[in-house]
Design a protein around this motif. Structure first.
Motif, PDB file in Angstrom:
ATOM      1  N   ASP B 189      14.445  56.168  61.283  1.00  0.00           N
ATOM      2  CA  ASP B 189      14.128  57.497  60.764  1.00  0.00           C
ATOM      3  C   ASP B 189      14.852  57.672  59.434  1.00  0.00           C
ATOM      4  O   ASP B 189      16.049  57.435  59.348  1.00  0.00           O
ATOM      5  N   PHE B 190      14.117  58.091  58.428  1.00  0.00           N
ATOM      6  CA  PHE B 190      14.746  58.253  57.117  1.00  0.00           C
ATOM      7  C   PHE B 190      15.152  59.691  56.834  1.00  0.00           C
ATOM      8  O   PHE B 190      15.724  59.980  55.790  1.00  0.00           O
ATOM      9  N   SER B 191      14.842  60.618  57.785  1.00  0.00           N
ATOM     10  CA  SER B 191      15.069  62.025  57.462  1.00  0.00           C
ATOM     11  C   SER B 191      16.558  62.354  57.347  1.00  0.00           C
ATOM     12  O   SER B 191      16.927  63.313  56.692  1.00  0.00           O
ATOM     13  N   GLY B 192      17.410  61.530  57.978  1.00  0.00           N
ATOM     14  CA  GLY B 192      18.836  61.819  57.923  1.00  0.00           C
ATOM     15  C   GLY B 192      19.552  61.174  56.741  1.00  0.00           C
ATOM     16  O   GLY B 192      20.771  61.266  56.613  1.00  0.00           O
ATOM     17  N   VAL B 193      18.785  60.502  55.894  1.00  0.00           N
ATOM     18  CA  VAL B 193      19.418  59.767  54.801  1.00  0.00           C
ATOM     19  C   VAL B 193      19.858  60.720  53.690  1.00  0.00           C
ATOM     20  O   VAL B 193      19.057  61.468  53.144  1.00  0.00           O
ATOM     21  N   LEU B 194      21.134  60.705  53.397  1.00  0.00           N
ATOM     22  CA  LEU B 194      21.678  61.510  52.310  1.00  0.00           C
ATOM     23  C   LEU B 194      22.579  60.622  51.468  1.00  0.00           C
ATOM     24  O   LEU B 194      22.920  59.514  51.885  1.00  0.00           O
ATOM     25  N   ARG B 195      22.952  61.124  50.304  1.00  0.00           N
ATOM     26  CA  ARG B 195      23.888  60.376  49.481  1.00  0.00           C
ATOM     27  C   ARG B 195      25.145  60.100  50.287  1.00  0.00           C
ATOM     28  O   ARG B 195      25.642  60.979  50.994  1.00  0.00           O
ATOM     29  N   GLY B 196      25.656  58.896  50.225  1.00  0.00           N
ATOM     30  CA  GLY B 196      26.855  58.560  50.980  1.00  0.00           C
ATOM     31  C   GLY B 196      26.548  57.953  52.340  1.00  0.00           C
ATOM     32  O   GLY B 196      27.439  57.467  53.023  1.00  0.00           O
ATOM     33  N   ARG B 197      25.259  57.974  52.741  1.00  0.00           N
ATOM     34  CA  ARG B 197      24.932  57.435  54.066  1.00  0.00           C
ATOM     35  C   ARG B 197      23.880  56.348  54.037  1.00  0.00           C
ATOM     36  O   ARG B 197      23.289  56.030  55.047  1.00  0.00           O
ATOM     37  N   PHE B 198      23.645  55.779  52.888  1.00  0.00           N
ATOM     38  CA  PHE B 198      22.663  54.697  52.839  1.00  0.00           C
ATOM     39  C   PHE B 198      23.160  53.508  52.027  1.00  0.00           C
ATOM     40  O   PHE B 198      22.532  52.447  52.031  1.00  0.00           O
ATOM     41  N   GLU B 199      24.328  53.671  51.381  1.00  0.00           N
ATOM     42  CA  GLU B 199      24.747  52.679  50.387  1.00  0.00           C
ATOM     43  C   GLU B 199      24.910  51.272  50.967  1.00  0.00           C
ATOM     44  O   GLU B 199      24.756  50.277  50.255  1.00  0.00           O
ATOM     45  N   LEU B 200      25.202  51.193  52.280  1.00  0.00           N
ATOM     46  CA  LEU B 200      25.320  49.873  52.904  1.00  0.00           C
ATOM     47  C   LEU B 200      24.037  49.061  52.758  1.00  0.00           C
ATOM     48  O   LEU B 200      24.048  47.835  52.800  1.00  0.00           O
ATOM     49  N   LEU B 201      22.926  49.779  52.588  1.00  0.00           N
ATOM     50  CA  LEU B 201      21.637  49.091  52.491  1.00  0.00           C
ATOM     51  C   LEU B 201      21.560  48.151  51.288  1.00  0.00           C
ATOM     52  O   LEU B 201      20.696  47.273  51.240  1.00  0.00           O
ATOM     53  N   TRP B 202      22.465  48.331  50.318  1.00  0.00           N
ATOM     54  CA  TRP B 202      22.479  47.387  49.192  1.00  0.00           C
ATOM     55  C   TRP B 202      22.759  45.968  49.673  1.00  0.00           C
ATOM     56  O   TRP B 202      22.369  45.001  49.034  1.00  0.00           O
ATOM     57  N   PHE B 203      23.434  45.854  50.845  1.00  0.00           N
ATOM     58  CA  PHE B 203      23.628  44.523  51.427  1.00  0.00           C
ATOM     59  C   PHE B 203      22.284  43.876  51.774  1.00  0.00           C
ATOM     60  O   PHE B 203      22.151  42.669  51.780  1.00  0.00           O
ATOM     61  N   GLY B 204      21.316  44.735  52.087  1.00  0.00           N
ATOM     62  CA  GLY B 204      19.980  44.226  52.352  1.00  0.00           C
ATOM     63  C   GLY B 204      19.410  43.540  51.123  1.00  0.00           C
ATOM     64  O   GLY B 204      18.785  42.475  51.217  1.00  0.00           O
ATOM     65  N   LEU B 205      19.668  44.135  49.973  1.00  0.00           N
ATOM     66  CA  LEU B 205      19.217  43.526  48.717  1.00  0.00           C
ATOM     67  C   LEU B 205      19.905  42.171  48.524  1.00  0.00           C
ATOM     68  O   LEU B 205      19.287  41.201  48.079  1.00  0.00           O
ATOM     69  N   ALA B 206      21.196  42.131  48.914  1.00  0.00           N
ATOM     70  CA  ALA B 206      21.923  40.861  48.823  1.00  0.00           C
ATOM     71  C   ALA B 206      21.230  39.802  49.672  1.00  0.00           C
ATOM     72  O   ALA B 206      21.091  38.646  49.244  1.00  0.00           O
ATOM     73  N   VAL B 252      22.575  45.871  59.037  1.00  0.00           N
ATOM     74  CA  VAL B 252      22.644  46.875  57.976  1.00  0.00           C
ATOM     75  C   VAL B 252      21.581  47.951  58.179  1.00  0.00           C
ATOM     76  O   VAL B 252      21.857  49.150  58.123  1.00  0.00           O
ATOM     77  N   VAL B 253      20.375  47.523  58.455  1.00  0.00           N
ATOM     78  CA  VAL B 253      19.282  48.488  58.632  1.00  0.00           C
ATOM     79  C   VAL B 253      19.513  49.325  59.884  1.00  0.00           C
ATOM     80  O   VAL B 253      19.324  50.543  59.890  1.00  0.00           O
ATOM     81  N   LEU B 254      19.972  48.655  60.944  1.00  0.00           N
ATOM     82  CA  LEU B 254      20.191  49.374  62.196  1.00  0.00           C
ATOM     83  C   LEU B 254      21.219  50.491  62.043  1.00  0.00           C
ATOM     84  O   LEU B 254      21.017  51.606  62.517  1.00  0.00           O
ATOM     85  N   VAL B 255      22.347  50.188  61.383  1.00  0.00           N
ATOM     86  CA  VAL B 255      23.403  51.202  61.326  1.00  0.00           C
ATOM     87  C   VAL B 255      23.093  52.283  60.286  1.00  0.00           C
ATOM     88  O   VAL B 255      23.702  53.343  60.320  1.00  0.00           O
ATOM     89  N   THR B 256      22.157  52.051  59.384  1.00  0.00           N
ATOM     90  CA  THR B 256      21.867  53.085  58.382  1.00  0.00           C
ATOM     91  C   THR B 256      20.638  53.920  58.742  1.00  0.00           C
ATOM     92  O   THR B 256      20.724  55.134  58.834  1.00  0.00           O
ATOM     93  N   VAL B 257      19.495  53.266  58.972  1.00  0.00           N
ATOM     94  CA  VAL B 257      18.289  54.056  59.236  1.00  0.00           C
ATOM     95  C   VAL B 257      17.681  53.807  60.614  1.00  0.00           C
ATOM     96  O   VAL B 257      16.826  54.565  61.057  1.00  0.00           O
ATOM     97  N   GLY B 258      18.115  52.755  61.306  1.00  0.00           N
ATOM     98  CA  GLY B 258      17.535  52.445  62.609  1.00  0.00           C
ATOM     99  C   GLY B 258      16.434  51.405  62.496  1.00  0.00           C
ATOM    100  O   GLY B 258      15.936  51.122  61.415  1.00  0.00           O
ATOM    101  N   SER B 259      16.064  50.865  63.652  1.00  0.00           N
ATOM    102  CA  SER B 259      15.114  49.758  63.671  1.00  0.00           C
ATOM    103  C   SER B 259      13.691  50.213  63.327  1.00  0.00           C
ATOM    104  O   SER B 259      13.265  51.306  63.683  1.00  0.00           O
ATOM    105  N   ILE B 260      12.971  49.389  62.584  1.00  0.00           N
ATOM    106  CA  ILE B 260      11.559  49.668  62.278  1.00  0.00           C
ATOM    107  C   ILE B 260      10.735  48.488  62.794  1.00  0.00           C
ATOM    108  O   ILE B 260      10.780  47.409  62.220  1.00  0.00           O
ATOM    109  N   PRO B 261      10.016  48.690  63.893  1.00  0.00           N
ATOM    110  CA  PRO B 261       9.316  47.562  64.505  1.00  0.00           C
ATOM    111  C   PRO B 261       8.130  47.098  63.660  1.00  0.00           C
ATOM    112  O   PRO B 261       7.616  47.853  62.829  1.00  0.00           O
ATOM    113  N   PHE B 262       7.707  45.860  63.867  1.00  0.00           N
ATOM    114  CA  PHE B 262       6.484  45.270  63.299  1.00  0.00           C
ATOM    115  C   PHE B 262       6.544  44.973  61.804  1.00  0.00           C
ATOM    116  O   PHE B 262       5.783  44.162  61.311  1.00  0.00           O
TER     117      PHE B 262
END
Lengths: 252, 338
Positions: B189-206, B252-262
């Motif tokens: 779910d992306f509705s809870g994403v605010l500044r300060g709560r998604f930055e870990l996702l940059w590891f995904g880019l890594a 990273v995805v799990l702890v920030t926005v949660g799992s997205i299946p498929f």
């Protein structure tokens, strides 16, 4: 020269390859033949360091295959096995290009590109070069893999049952091509074959295995003889000379 | 010349690089649209009239931009982790949520939440990633005893393993009264994403960059162990690298926005149909495709029941299962035709 000494591989109680000591001369085509379960493919896998041996050692031009770094050996010896149950959707050209990986690590030089073009031409794959492997027939795919191995440009080319899944015409084409590679390019070709007539017609030397051991080894004329073959295969085999070649007959 | 794939005619005259730029621009447009979709009145007009300290600018900076970035980063990273997973398992139908990876990451996150609730999110993410690594390694271990020729058996084994790990997680979640948090991790779910709560996702880019750097080796590994060894590449090292990418991204995805299946299933499979499996070419496509697909689904989820929101995992799951079904039927038909 490939030298195997006391090479052994066992699965539990069963010794698949039992202390094989063997030397394969440089140059020409050598076929390894023998009944099912004789240990032919296992031996080839150990020679080419795909499989670890329990005992013994193998050297290729003095390089110990279990100690030499993988990429050094990959520039000296190539091996093609029949393990393509999932074929990734690579184009023929991509596949052949990977033959240059031991040299260029993915950054193809002009020299690499020349090798790729030559291999594609050599196996008559230019028209198919942009096709995906899963869009090809079995024979075409086999040719693409052989092109990759030739593109690897190693002195030694090892192939495990390269005629599997090929019809007569393509099997003959493949053997002719390997013969040519040995003659024109000076490659040392080592094959595991099932059909002793293919082995007889196209090889220089034959190694016969039985029960994990080398039963006999020598030039074609010494090996394709009724008494030698009958003993190895445990059946009556007669040998006839047709068109100057030794042909075995074992039907009926 | 043109090539027909997936029912779409692709003009080859366009050229691969231009096609990629086109896809990139389309994704960029979606990202811009995403910035302006929502309950708060954020338009060019309100942004200009409100100035730098206005309410619209505040919403844009604190909520909309982080959300859009999160969607892009999570979408591309998950699609890449699916791609890498399919390469190392050599099966088209696996991805982190059909291999026990996501469930293991959730278990790891639960364990660290129970025993070390005060740890920073970064440390929790590392623990979660280690669990994901262990779970995926276990999956690969089990696969050694499964006939790999059966293409559908592999994801089934993964789903079962995920089920078992998920049951353990649910049990402890229930015991420690963390079921609500658990649900939040498992339903993306992306509705809870605010500044300060998604930055870990940059590891995904890594993870994506790592996949691109090692694209050749991963492609080679996808052809099998013998093939890889023949080319002088260390198979085990490549497998480990792949596992690390997949586990890191999943955690990273799990702890920030949660799992997205498929997601990790659909995007790489469509790209494979269109341009093949050479990762040197597919990584940019999968990354852009993943971002674009999730952006589109996220926008859809926000407008369909406006002003309410449908969680991204539901939208992706619904659209994804249809595409997945289509691909399954298509591959069956292809097999039947020889």
């Amino acid at each position: 020269m490939i030298i195997a000494s006391e090479v052994t591989k066992a699965y539990g109680e069963t010794c698949v390859v039992d202390g094989v000591t063997l030397s394969l001369p440089k140059g020409g085509v050598t076929s390894i033949v023998g009944p099912n379960g004789a240990g032919k493919s296992t031996l080839l896998s150990m020679i080419s360091r795909l499989m670890a041996m329990d005992k013994g050692s193998v050297t290729v031009d003095g390089l110990d295959v279990s100690k030499t770094p993988g990429d050094v050996l990959a520039r000296r010896l190539s091996i093609l096995r029949q393990d393509n149950h999932m074929t990734a959707r690579l184009t023929v050209r991509d596949l052949v290009s990977f033959g240059r990986y031991p040299y260029s690590k993915g950054r193809l030089t002009a020299d690499d590109k020349a090798h790729i073009e030559r291999s594609l031409r050599y196996l008559d794959l230019e028209a198919l070069s942009e096709r995906f492997l899963d869009e090809l027939s079995g024979g075409q795919r086999q040719r693409a893999f052989v092109a990759m191995v030739l593109c690897q440009d190693t002195d030694y080319v090892l192939l495990d049952e390269p005629l599997n899944n090929l019809d007569m015409k393509h099997a003959m084409g493949m053997m002719k091509l390997l013969r040519q590679a040995a003659n024109d390019l000076g490659k040392t070709v080592v094959l595991v074959l099932h059909d002793i007539n293919f082995a007889s017609w196209y090889s220089d030397n034959i190694v016969a295995m039985k029960h994990g051991k080398v039963a006999a080894q020598g030039p074609v004329a010494e090996m394709i003889r009724p008494e030698v073959l009958s003993d190895i295969y445990e059946m009556d085999i007669s040998v006839h000379t047709i068109g100057g070649q030794l042909i075995s007959v074992y039907y009926g | 010349m043109s090539r027909r794939a997936f029912g779409i005619l692709i003009p080859e005259a366009l050229g691969p690089v231009r096609m990629l730029i086109l896809a990139f621009v389309a994704t960029l447009v979606l990202a811009v649209v995403s910035l302006f979709v929502g309950v708060s009145d954020v338009t060019l007009a309100t942004l200009v009239s409100g100035g730098l300290d206005g309410r619209a600018m505040e919403v844009l900076l604190i909520s909309r931009i982080p959300r859009t970035l999160a969607v892009v980063l999570a979408g591309s990273a998950l699609a890449i982790s699916g791609l890498v997973m399919q390469i190392i398992v050599r099966n088209r139908f696996v991805e982190p949520s059909t291999a026990g990876t996501m469930e293991s990451a959730a278990l790891g996150f639960l364990v660290v939440t129970i025993f070390a609730p005060g740890w920073p999110l970064m440390a929790k993410m590392v623990v979660s990633a280690l669990f994901a690594l262990a779970g995926t390694a276990l999956f690969l271990r089990i696969l050694r005893y499964v006939p790999l020729r059966d293409i559908l058996l592999v994801p089934l084994v993964g789903i079962m393993l995920g089920g078992v790990i998920g049951a353990v997680t649910t049990f402890f979640g229930y015991r420690f009264e963390l079921l609500a948090s658990l649900l939040a991790w498992e339903v993306g779910d992306f509705s809870g994403v605010l500044r300060g709560r998604f930055e870990l996702l940059w590891f995904g880019l890594a993870g994506t960059i790592l996949a691109y750097i090692s694209a050749d080796r991963l492609t080679v590994a996808g052809m099998g162990e013998d093939f890889t060894t023949n080319l002088g590449v260390n198979y085990k090292a490549v497998m480990t690298l792949g596992l690390v990418i997949v586990s890191l991204v999943s955690a990273v995805v799990l702890v920030t926005v949660g799992s997205i299946p498929f997601l990790g299933l659909i995007v790489p499979n469509v790209v494979s149909l269109l341009i093949g499996d050479n990762m040197r070419r597919t990584v940019p496509w999968v990354a852009i495709g993943g971002a674009g697909f999730v952006l589109a689904c996220d926008i859809l989820g926000r407008v369909i029941r406006y002003p309410y929101e449908i969680p991204i995992s539901v939208v992706v799951g619904t659209i994804g299962s249809f595409i997945f079904l289509y691909m399954l039927l298509r591959s069956k038909r292809g097999a039947a035709n020889g």
